[in-house]
Write a protein that holds these residues in place. Structure first.
Motif, PDB file in Angstrom:
ATOM      1  N   GLY A  93      56.321  23.575  47.437  1.00 18.76           N
ATOM      2  CA  GLY A  93      56.048  24.988  47.666  1.00 18.76           C
ATOM      3  C   GLY A  93      55.481  25.714  46.461  1.00 18.76           C
ATOM      4  O   GLY A  93      54.999  26.834  46.578  1.00 18.76           O
ATOM      5  N   GLU A  94      55.539  25.089  45.291  1.00 22.14           N
ATOM      6  CA  GLU A  94      55.010  25.735  44.090  1.00 22.14           C
ATOM      7  C   GLU A  94      53.486  25.767  44.158  1.00 22.14           C
ATOM      8  O   GLU A  94      52.841  24.807  44.556  1.00 22.14           O
ATOM      9  CB  GLU A  94      55.469  24.980  42.839  1.00 22.14           C
ATOM     10  N   GLN A  95      52.918  26.906  43.759  1.00 20.61           N
ATOM     11  CA  GLN A  95      51.474  27.082  43.815  1.00 20.61           C
ATOM     12  C   GLN A  95      50.877  26.917  42.429  1.00 20.61           C
ATOM     13  O   GLN A  95      51.337  27.535  41.469  1.00 20.61           O
ATOM     14  CB  GLN A  95      51.124  28.451  44.380  1.00 20.61           C
ATOM     15  N   SER A  97      47.418  27.353  40.263  1.00 19.63           N
ATOM     16  CA  SER A  97      46.127  28.029  40.261  1.00 19.63           C
ATOM     17  C   SER A  97      45.115  27.159  39.524  1.00 19.63           C
ATOM     18  O   SER A  97      45.244  26.917  38.328  1.00 19.63           O
ATOM     19  CB  SER A  97      46.253  29.390  39.583  1.00 19.63           C
ATOM     20  N   GLU A 123      43.446  18.149  49.030  1.00 21.63           N
ATOM     21  CA  GLU A 123      42.762  19.383  49.441  1.00 21.63           C
ATOM     22  C   GLU A 123      41.329  19.316  48.918  1.00 21.63           C
ATOM     23  O   GLU A 123      41.082  18.795  47.840  1.00 21.63           O
ATOM     24  CB  GLU A 123      43.436  20.624  48.835  1.00 21.63           C
ATOM     25  N   ILE A 135      44.000  27.872  45.029  1.00 22.86           N
ATOM     26  CA  ILE A 135      45.457  27.745  44.989  1.00 22.86           C
ATOM     27  C   ILE A 135      45.832  26.427  45.659  1.00 22.86           C
ATOM     28  O   ILE A 135      45.512  26.199  46.825  1.00 22.86           O
ATOM     29  CB  ILE A 135      46.157  28.924  45.690  1.00 22.86           C
ATOM     30  N   PHE A 136      46.489  25.555  44.886  1.00 19.52           N
ATOM     31  CA  PHE A 136      46.966  24.274  45.398  1.00 19.52           C
ATOM     32  C   PHE A 136      48.478  24.394  45.543  1.00 19.52           C
ATOM     33  O   PHE A 136      49.189  24.548  44.560  1.00 19.52           O
ATOM     34  CB  PHE A 136      46.606  23.149  44.422  1.00 19.52           C
ATOM     35  N   THR A 137      48.966  24.353  46.783  1.00 25.55           N
ATOM     36  CA  THR A 137      50.397  24.449  47.051  1.00 25.55           C
ATOM     37  C   THR A 137      50.956  23.034  47.162  1.00 25.55           C
ATOM     38  O   THR A 137      50.518  22.243  47.990  1.00 25.55           O
ATOM     39  CB  THR A 137      50.667  25.224  48.354  1.00 25.55           C
ATOM     40  N   GLU A 139      52.984  20.081  48.221  1.00 26.51           N
ATOM     41  CA  GLU A 139      53.734  19.673  49.411  1.00 26.51           C
ATOM     42  C   GLU A 139      53.924  18.166  49.334  1.00 26.51           C
ATOM     43  O   GLU A 139      53.189  17.388  49.931  1.00 26.51           O
ATOM     44  CB  GLU A 139      52.978  20.078  50.677  1.00 26.51           C
ATOM     45  N   GLN A 180      60.182  26.026  46.061  1.00 21.70           N
ATOM     46  CA  GLN A 180      59.693  27.339  45.660  1.00 21.70           C
ATOM     47  C   GLN A 180      59.291  28.096  46.928  1.00 21.70           C
ATOM     48  O   GLN A 180      58.606  27.563  47.775  1.00 21.70           O
ATOM     49  CB  GLN A 180      58.491  27.217  44.733  1.00 21.70           C
TER      50      GLN A 180
END
Length: 181
Positions: A93-95, A97, A123, A135-137, A139, A180
Motif C-alpha cells: 500500500g505504500e506509494q 513517487s 506497471e 505513483i507506484f503503489t 502491492e 500503509q
C-alpha cells in the motif's frame, strides 16, 4: 605582470615601514597607520590576483552558475526519498513517487521483483513530453523480504520479461509487514 610588480613594490614599502615601526617601538602613529594601509593593499591585491578578476572591468570575480550541462543529462529517474546509502523498507500500500526527467523514451515501466527474480508486480506509464511523475503503489501480496524495483525505459510498450536489453535502473529494497493506508 603589472599586478606582480605592484605587489613587489608595495611589499618593499611594507618592509621599510615595518622597520620604521620597529625602530620607533610602535610609538609613531604615522608609521603604524602607513603599515596598516600597506598591509591592506597587499591583502587586496593578492585577493584580486587569486580570484583572477580585474576591478572596474565589468566582470565578476565569482564563477558563473552552471546553466547547462555538457553533455546534457538524459533519462534521469528519481524515486523521492530513496537513498542508495541504505536499503529502504516498504510495506503493501505504500506509494513511491517516481520522477522522470530529460526522457528520450515514450514509456517508463516499473516492476517489483522478489529475491528469486520473479515478478511480483509491474506497471507501465506513458510519458507526455520529456518529464513526468508517476505513483507506484506497492502491492506485494504475502511476500516479505528482499526485493528490487526495476525502472526501465522504452519507445514501445514492452512486457516486463523483455526489459533486460533496455535502458533501466535497479533499486534494491525490503518489503516488510504492515499495510500503509
Amino acid at each position: 605582470m603589472k599586478k606582480t610588480l605592484a605587489l613587489i613594490g608595495i611589499g618593499a614599502a611594507f618592509l621599510a615601514v615595518s622597520l620604521w615601526v620597529w625602530l620607533s617601538r610602535g610609538r609613531n602613529a604615522k608609521a603604524v597607520k602607513a603599515k596598516f594601509r600597506l598591509g591592506g593593499m597587499i591583502l587586496t591585491l593578492t585577493g584580486i590576483m587569486a580570484a583572477g578578476c580585474t576591478p572596474g572591468s565589468g566582470t565578476t570575480c565569482y564563477e558563473p552558475p552552471i546553466e547547462c550541462y555538457d553533455p546534457a543529462p538524459i533519462n534521469v529517474v528519481h524515486i523521492e526519498g530513496y537513498s542508495y546509502n541504505h536499503i529502504p523498507e516498504v510495506a503493501n500500500g505504500e506509494q513511491l513517487s517516481i520522477k522522470a526527467y530529460y526522457m528520450t523514451f515514450k514509456y517508463v515501466g516499473a516492476a517489483l521483483f522478489n529475491a528469486d527474480k520473479e515478478v511480483i508486480q509491474t506497471e507501465i506509464y506513458t510519458l507526455d513530453g520529456s518529464q513526468g511523475e508517476f505513483i507506484f503503489t506497492v502491492e506485494a501480496g504475502d511476500y516479505r523480504g528482499a526485493a528490487n524495483l526495476v525502472i526501465w525505459m522504452s519507445d514501445e510498450d514492452v512486457a516486463v520479461e523483455d526489459f533486460s536489453n533496455l535502458y533501466y535502473y535497479d533499486h534494491p529494497m525490503n518489503i516488510i509487514d504492515g499495510t500503509q493506508e
